[in-house]
Design a protein around this motif. Structure first.
Motif, short mmCIF file in Angstrom:
data_model
loop_
_atom_site.label_atom_id
_atom_site.label_comp_id
_atom_site.label_asym_id
_atom_site.label_seq_id
_atom_site.Cartn_x
_atom_site.Cartn_y
_atom_site.Cartn_z
N ALA A 1 77.23 21.14 13.61
CA ALA A 1 78.69 21.24 13.65
C ALA A 1 79.27 19.86 13.39
O ALA A 1 78.84 18.88 14.01
CB ALA A 1 79.17 21.77 15.00
N VAL A 2 80.20 19.78 12.47
CA VAL A 2 80.92 18.54 12.21
C VAL A 2 82.34 18.72 12.74
O VAL A 2 83.05 19.65 12.34
CB VAL A 2 80.95 18.20 10.70
N VAL A 3 82.72 17.86 13.68
CA VAL A 3 84.03 17.97 14.32
C VAL A 3 84.89 16.80 13.87
O VAL A 3 84.60 15.64 14.17
CB VAL A 3 83.90 17.98 15.86
N TYR A 4 85.93 17.11 13.13
CA TYR A 4 86.87 16.11 12.63
C TYR A 4 87.99 15.91 13.64
O TYR A 4 88.63 16.86 14.08
CB TYR A 4 87.44 16.56 11.29
N LYS A 5 88.19 14.66 14.09
CA LYS A 5 89.26 14.29 15.02
C LYS A 5 89.26 15.20 16.25
O LYS A 5 90.22 15.90 16.55
CB LYS A 5 90.62 14.28 14.32
N ALA A 6 88.16 15.16 16.97
CA ALA A 6 88.01 15.97 18.17
C ALA A 6 89.17 15.77 19.13
O ALA A 6 89.59 14.63 19.38
CB ALA A 6 86.69 15.62 18.88
N THR A 7 89.70 16.85 19.63
CA THR A 7 90.79 16.98 20.61
C THR A 7 92.17 16.67 20.04
O THR A 7 93.18 16.86 20.73
CB THR A 7 90.58 16.11 21.88
N TRP A 8 92.26 16.21 18.79
CA TRP A 8 93.57 15.98 18.17
C TRP A 8 94.16 17.34 17.76
O TRP A 8 93.42 18.30 17.51
CB TRP A 8 93.44 15.11 16.92
N PRO A 9 95.47 17.45 17.61
CA PRO A 9 96.06 18.71 17.13
C PRO A 9 95.52 19.12 15.77
O PRO A 9 95.40 20.31 15.47
CB PRO A 9 97.56 18.40 17.08
N GLU A 10 95.19 18.14 14.92
CA GLU A 10 94.72 18.44 13.57
C GLU A 10 93.20 18.55 13.48
O GLU A 10 92.62 18.53 12.37
CB GLU A 10 95.22 17.38 12.59
N ARG A 11 92.52 18.69 14.60
CA ARG A 11 91.06 18.76 14.58
C ARG A 11 90.59 19.93 13.71
O ARG A 11 91.24 20.96 13.60
CB ARG A 11 90.50 18.91 15.98
N ARG A 12 89.41 19.72 13.12
CA ARG A 12 88.78 20.76 12.30
C ARG A 12 87.30 20.80 12.62
O ARG A 12 86.70 19.77 12.93
CB ARG A 12 88.98 20.50 10.81
N VAL A 13 86.71 21.97 12.50
CA VAL A 13 85.29 22.14 12.76
C VAL A 13 84.63 22.79 11.55
O VAL A 13 85.13 23.80 11.04
CB VAL A 13 85.04 23.01 14.01
N VAL A 14 83.55 22.20 11.09
CA VAL A 14 82.76 22.78 10.01
C VAL A 14 81.37 23.06 10.58
O VAL A 14 80.71 22.16 11.09
CB VAL A 14 82.65 21.83 8.81
N ARG A 15 80.94 24.31 10.47
CA ARG A 15 79.62 24.70 10.99
C ARG A 15 78.69 25.05 9.83
O ARG A 15 79.13 25.55 8.80
CB ARG A 15 79.74 25.90 11.92
N GLY A 16 77.44 24.79 10.05
CA GLY A 16 76.44 25.14 9.06
C GLY A 16 75.06 24.82 9.57
O GLY A 16 74.82 24.84 10.79
N THR A 17 74.16 24.54 8.67
CA THR A 17 72.80 24.13 9.01
C THR A 17 72.49 22.84 8.27
O THR A 17 73.27 22.41 7.40
CB THR A 17 71.77 25.20 8.62
#
Length: 255
Positions: A193-209
């Motif tokens: 899981a790649v978490v962009y700007k964790a806990t920020w309103p604009e956070r994004r999560v990309v999941r994969g392998t």
């Protein structure tokens, strides 16, 4: 009793992004600070709303000597100086070099811990790094960049353990991270899981392998300010803790 604010420097962990994820002690220091030197490229500047009376300096464009100079000038004038840095200062915080330079000048300083991004990312995902019978350890590391990584701490070496991993400051080379972790022993289908700007309103999560995360992150346009989480703790396997098992006795409960 109120916390004494001496003429000196307080290093305060600002947390991962959400302005409410700062400690109560850090919040109180911001309210009472005379000078705040903040990592403007990284912290949530809404935190500065809690110190409207303070002189605020963005350190993003400043070299170490200039930052120390601001601190020293403030202390010489009897001010309470807060150095506000992202996350927790014990991880990639450069607090030691700043502290040594202050101590050499006879300036007192203290550290107030903060919430690290690896904790904020786990909260965003609703996961535990330590899953019973799956993983009981967490490795926190980074890919080498301008700052080298010791030979014994290369990703391939850590990957051999196949435990939970949080990788900082490396998303811009996610393809290299995936290659090296796979070469070190993680199966290609290990969840990531790649978490962009964790806990920020604009956070994004990309999941994969490990096999496909590079392509997915590239497609999402994520190039910085993201944490890479790797390991089976992100997968489907899970076992309940023995601590709350009705059949498990311990000091405070009889089975």
């Amino acid at each position: 009793m109120a916390e004494p604010v001496f003429p000196g420097v307080w290093f305060v962990g600002a947390g991962p992004g959400d302005k409410e994820l700062i400690t109560l002690k850090g919040y109180r220091l911001l309210q009472r600070a005379d000078i705040v030197i903040y990592a403007g490229s990284l912290i949530n500047t809404e935190l500065l709303e809690w110190c409207p009376q303070a002189q605020c300096h963005d350190s993003a464009s400043l070299a170490l000597e200039a930052i120390i100079g601001l601190m020293a000038d403030g202390v010489r004038n009897g001010k309470c100086v807060v150095r506000l840095q992202t996350g927790d200062l014990s991880l990639y915080g450069s607090v030691r070099e700043q502290g040594e330079m202050l101590s050499a000048r006879g300036i007192s300083w203290q550290v107030v811990p903060g919430v690290s991004a690896f904790l904020g990312a786990a909260a965003d995902l609703g996961v535990e790094y330590t899953v019973p019978e799956v993983s009981q350890s967490l490795i926190i590391t980074r890919l080498e960049g301008r700052t080298p990584v010791p030979e014994k701490e290369q990703l391939e070496s850590f990957a051999a353990h196949q435990t939970s991993m949080a990788i900082f400051l490396s998303v811009q080379r996610i393809n290299r991270v995936a290659e090296r972790l796979t070469a070190g022993g993680y199966p290609p289908q290990t969840p990531v899981a790649v978490v962009y700007k964790a806990t920020w309103p604009e956070r994004r999560v990309v999941r994969g392998t490990l096999a496909d995360i590079s392509e997915k992150v590239r497609a999402a346009g994520i190039r910085k300010t993201a944490l890479i989480l790797v390991g089976a703790f992100l997968g489907e396997e899970y076992h309940y803790s023995k601590l709350y098992d009705a059949g498990f006795s311990h000091e405070y409960r009889q089975a």
